[in-house]
Design an enzyme around this catalytic site. Structure first.
Site, short mmCIF file in Angstrom:
data_model
loop_
_atom_site.label_atom_id
_atom_site.label_comp_id
_atom_site.label_asym_id
_atom_site.label_seq_id
_atom_site.Cartn_x
_atom_site.Cartn_y
_atom_site.Cartn_z
N CYS A 136 55.33 -5.36 41.51
CA CYS A 136 53.91 -5.22 40.91
C CYS A 136 54.50 -3.88 39.51
CB CYS A 136 53.04 -4.57 41.68
SG CYS A 136 51.53 -4.14 40.97
N CYS A 153 52.63 -6.29 50.73
CA CYS A 153 52.25 -7.11 50.12
C CYS A 153 53.97 -7.86 50.07
CB CYS A 153 51.62 -6.40 48.02
SG CYS A 153 51.83 -8.02 46.78
N ASP A 192 39.09 -15.92 40.01
CA ASP A 192 38.09 -15.72 40.11
C ASP A 192 38.04 -14.15 40.53
OD1 ASP A 192 39.83 -15.03 42.91
OD2 ASP A 192 38.49 -15.45 43.61
N TYR A 235 35.70 -21.58 37.41
CA TYR A 235 36.44 -21.53 38.53
C TYR A 235 36.78 -22.07 40.07
CZ TYR A 235 36.86 -20.18 43.53
OH TYR A 235 37.55 -19.92 44.67
N GLU A 246 32.86 -23.25 48.54
CA GLU A 246 32.43 -22.35 47.08
C GLU A 246 31.44 -22.33 46.25
OE1 GLU A 246 35.60 -20.88 45.87
OE2 GLU A 246 37.16 -21.92 47.24
#
Length: 372
Positions: free
Chosen positions: A215, A209, A147, A129, A46
């Site tokens: 969406c 997706c 993020d 984050y 990370e």
DNA sequence: CATGCGTGGTC
DNA sequence: TGACCAAGCAT
């Protein structure tokens, strides 16, 4: 009775997890299915992945794990070795904080990572984050890290048109509304993978997706324009002169930069400050590491930092007695130089009094060094 | 909250 | 070729 917020606000996590399980992206820091993740690896990855692509991180991650397999190996390492191993990855304050964080966990937390967001957040180099990401991925704490990837996914799903960073509070609310009751680590990684592989900044692959039908931006035909970027600032152009000082035995002088600031703690070829005005010969000479005769090399080194463009002239000289460390040219390759300084080394190799035939080919390669 | 902080890849 | 971008943090 008003509709429940989740029914209008948040897409279903099941299609996302199904997509994630189907994709099965294998990454060196990711636990195999059914195995528990190693917090040390999760943390190291990370930190490396902050503002850095997966492809760039992988070889660095492998090298770090090979050299420092466990947290206390890293805590006991010399900072200079960690910085040298980080050379080329950028944002060098991360390496300093990585080392400090390892020391803090060993020294103040009994060698164990804190298992909650607040505890992680207090450690050097771990912000909002990264604390949430480690908590979710390593310890299954029910949080959704926010993020750049997840910001983009959420801005599109919910058609958040406000420019960043003004959209941040709403995006944080949207992320909080997604917090899962189980598989927190998988949800976090699935969202990041979705942003990295499907819901990309340019040319998103909407037909693939799992959330296409949820969406709002897709319905409105504005996927490609979200999130609205923050206004970009202009990038100034700075100039400097680097001093390539060679001792009689061929060793080259390097100096270590101050720990704070640009390229903090990294080795460099000594140079003038980097400023917007060009340097005259008289001005630059005062910053040289030794009182020797300097010979400007043909051409320049060009480098792009986040917030300015740098043009470096390189002067060559012979002498000794200057402060710093001396390195043979072979040692320079492994000295842990940041990329801009590796460019200086390459430039010198291509331009410093080579045989005529080599000089001509080097000049063609760089596009510099020709007579005007 | 704006700014400083790297680098390499992509279009 | 240059602008933009990539799993942010600290101040």
């Amino acid at each position: 009775m008003p509709p429940r917020r989740s029914s209008i606000g948040s897409p279903d996590l099941d299609p996302l997890l199904a997509w994630y399980d189907g994709a099965r992206r294998v990454l060196p820091w990711r636990a195999a299915p059914g195995e528990s993740p190693d917090p040390y690896r999760v943390w190291l990855s990370e930190i490396m992945l902050q503002q850095t692509t997966v492809a760039a991180v992988i070889p660095f991650f492998e090298r770090f794990i090979r050299r420092w397999p466990r947290l206390d190996d890293l805590a006991n390492a010399n900072l200079d070795d960690v910085l040298a191993a980080w050379a080329g990855l950028g944002y060098y304050a991360r390496a300093r904080r990585l080392h400090a964080c390892a020391g803090a966990i060993i020294g103040e937390h009994g060698g164990r990572f804190p298992r909650d967001v607040a505890g992680l957040r207090t450690l050097p180099g771990i912000g909002a984050y990264t604390a949430a990401a480690i908590a979710a991925i390593a310890f299954e704490v029910p949080v959704v890290p926010l993020d750049g990837n997840i910001e983009r996914v959420l801005a599109r799903i919910h058609a958040v048109t406000a420019p960043l960073p003004r959209a941040k509070p709403e995006l944080r609310r949207r992320a909080a509304a997604l917090v899962p009751s189980h598989r927190a680590g998988d949800v976090a990684q699935a969202l990041m993978d979705l942003g990295a592989m499907v819901c990309t900044p340019r040319a998103p692959d909407c037909p693939c997706c799992p959330w296409q039908r949820n969406c709002r931006a897709n319905a409105l035909g504005i996927v490609g324009r979200l999130p609205t970027p923050a206004p970009k600032s202009i990038r100034p152009h700075r100039h400097g002169v680097a001093f390539w000082l060679e001792r009689a035995d061929g060793a080259v002088l390097l100096q270590r930069r101050p720990l704070e600031g640009l390229l903090g703690g990294m080795l460099e070829v000594p140079s003038t400050p980097w400023r917007e005005d060009r340097w005259t010969g008289t001005e630059a000479r005062r910053h040289g590491p030794a009182a020797v005769t300097w010979h400007p090399l043909p051409g320049t080194v060009e480098h792009m930092f986040t917030h300015f463009r740098l043009t470096l002239s390189v002067w060559s000289g012979v002498g000794g007695g200057a402060g710093g460390s001396w390195h043979t040219v072979e040692q320079l390759a492994d000295a842990g130089l940041p990329s801009v300084m590796r460019k200086v080394v390459r430039h010198v190799a291509a331009n410093k009094t080579p045989p005529r035939s080599e000089r001509r080919s080097a000049d063609r390669r760089t596009g510099h060094g020709r007579a005007p």
